[in-house]
Design a protein around this motif. Structure first.
Motif, PDB file in Angstrom:
ATOM      1  N   GLY A 103      -0.245   3.214   3.109  1.00  0.00           N
ATOM      2  CA  GLY A 103      -0.311   2.233   4.557  1.00  0.00           C
ATOM      3  C   GLY A 103      -1.558   2.104   5.276  1.00  0.00           C
ATOM      4  O   GLY A 103      -1.818   1.518   6.206  1.00  0.00           O
ATOM      5  N   ASP A 104      -2.534   2.315   4.458  1.00  0.00           N
ATOM      6  CA  ASP A 104      -4.079   2.318   5.092  1.00  0.00           C
ATOM      7  C   ASP A 104      -5.040   1.253   4.441  1.00  0.00           C
ATOM      8  O   ASP A 104      -5.752   0.769   5.252  1.00  0.00           O
ATOM      9  N   SER A 105      -4.663   0.883   3.090  1.00  0.00           N
ATOM     10  CA  SER A 105      -5.682   0.089   2.346  1.00  0.00           C
ATOM     11  C   SER A 105      -4.919  -0.603   1.554  1.00  0.00           C
ATOM     12  O   SER A 105      -4.107  -0.204   0.748  1.00  0.00           O
ATOM     13  N   PRO A 106      -5.623  -1.931   1.078  1.00  0.00           N
ATOM     14  CA  PRO A 106      -6.408  -2.451   1.507  1.00  0.00           C
ATOM     15  C   PRO A 106      -5.822  -3.164   3.137  1.00  0.00           C
ATOM     16  O   PRO A 106      -5.011  -3.183   3.481  1.00  0.00           O
ATOM     17  N   THR A 107      -7.015  -3.432   4.106  1.00  0.00           N
ATOM     18  CA  THR A 107      -6.701  -4.007   5.131  1.00  0.00           C
ATOM     19  C   THR A 107      -7.904  -5.226   5.502  1.00  0.00           C
ATOM     20  O   THR A 107      -9.043  -5.082   5.354  1.00  0.00           O
ATOM     21  N   LEU A 108      -7.326  -6.048   6.210  1.00  0.00           N
ATOM     22  CA  LEU A 108      -8.275  -7.214   6.353  1.00  0.00           C
ATOM     23  C   LEU A 108      -8.525  -7.484   8.010  1.00  0.00           C
ATOM     24  O   LEU A 108      -7.579  -7.299   8.941  1.00  0.00           O
ATOM     25  N   TYR A 109      -9.691  -7.423   8.487  1.00  0.00           N
ATOM     26  CA  TYR A 109     -10.133  -7.477   9.983  1.00  0.00           C
ATOM     27  C   TYR A 109     -10.968  -8.777   9.929  1.00  0.00           C
ATOM     28  O   TYR A 109     -11.754  -9.244   9.059  1.00  0.00           O
ATOM     29  N   TYR A 110     -10.825  -9.219  11.214  1.00  0.00           N
ATOM     30  CA  TYR A 110     -11.841 -10.497  11.596  1.00  0.00           C
ATOM     31  C   TYR A 110     -12.543 -10.098  12.815  1.00  0.00           C
ATOM     32  O   TYR A 110     -11.982  -9.410  13.649  1.00  0.00           O
ATOM     33  N   SER A 136       0.841  -1.235   0.001  1.00  0.00           N
ATOM     34  CA  SER A 136      -0.089  -0.125  -0.015  1.00  0.00           C
ATOM     35  C   SER A 136       0.914   1.269   0.033  1.00  0.00           C
ATOM     36  O   SER A 136       1.848   1.377   0.762  1.00  0.00           O
ATOM     37  N   GLN A 137       0.469   2.090  -0.791  1.00  0.00           N
ATOM     38  CA  GLN A 137       1.632   3.465  -1.108  1.00  0.00           C
ATOM     39  C   GLN A 137       1.079   4.330   0.215  1.00  0.00           C
ATOM     40  O   GLN A 137       2.222   4.893   0.761  1.00  0.00           O
TER      41      GLN A 137
END
Length: 71
Positions: A15-22, A12-13
């Motif tokens: 540092g925010d996205s994409p992001t994975l949560y459970y 990520s350029q």
């Protein structure tokens, strides 16, 4: 709601996205990613009004516990 951060896209350029949560309470995954807005691509889907589509890179699959053996 108990969300657990599983991983951020290392490429990520910003540092925010994409992001994975459970989501531990619902036993589901939440993806913060790029919203698909291209009419041509959306027209190929059967998408109800109450849903949306996001896109994420294949390299993010490594953050799913099912892929890593539960780690």
């Amino acid at each position: 709601m108990a969300l657990r951060l599983l991983g951020k896209d290392p490429e990520s350029q910003d540092g925010d996205s994409p992001t994975l949560y459970y989501d531990e309470e619902r036993d589901t995954y939440l993806f913060q990613s790029w919203k698909v807005t291209d009419p041509g691509r959306l027209a190929q889907l059967s998408l109800p009004d109450h849903e949306t589509v996001i896109e994420f890179p294949k390299r993010m699959m490594r953050f799913f516990p099912e892929v890593t053996g539960g780690e």
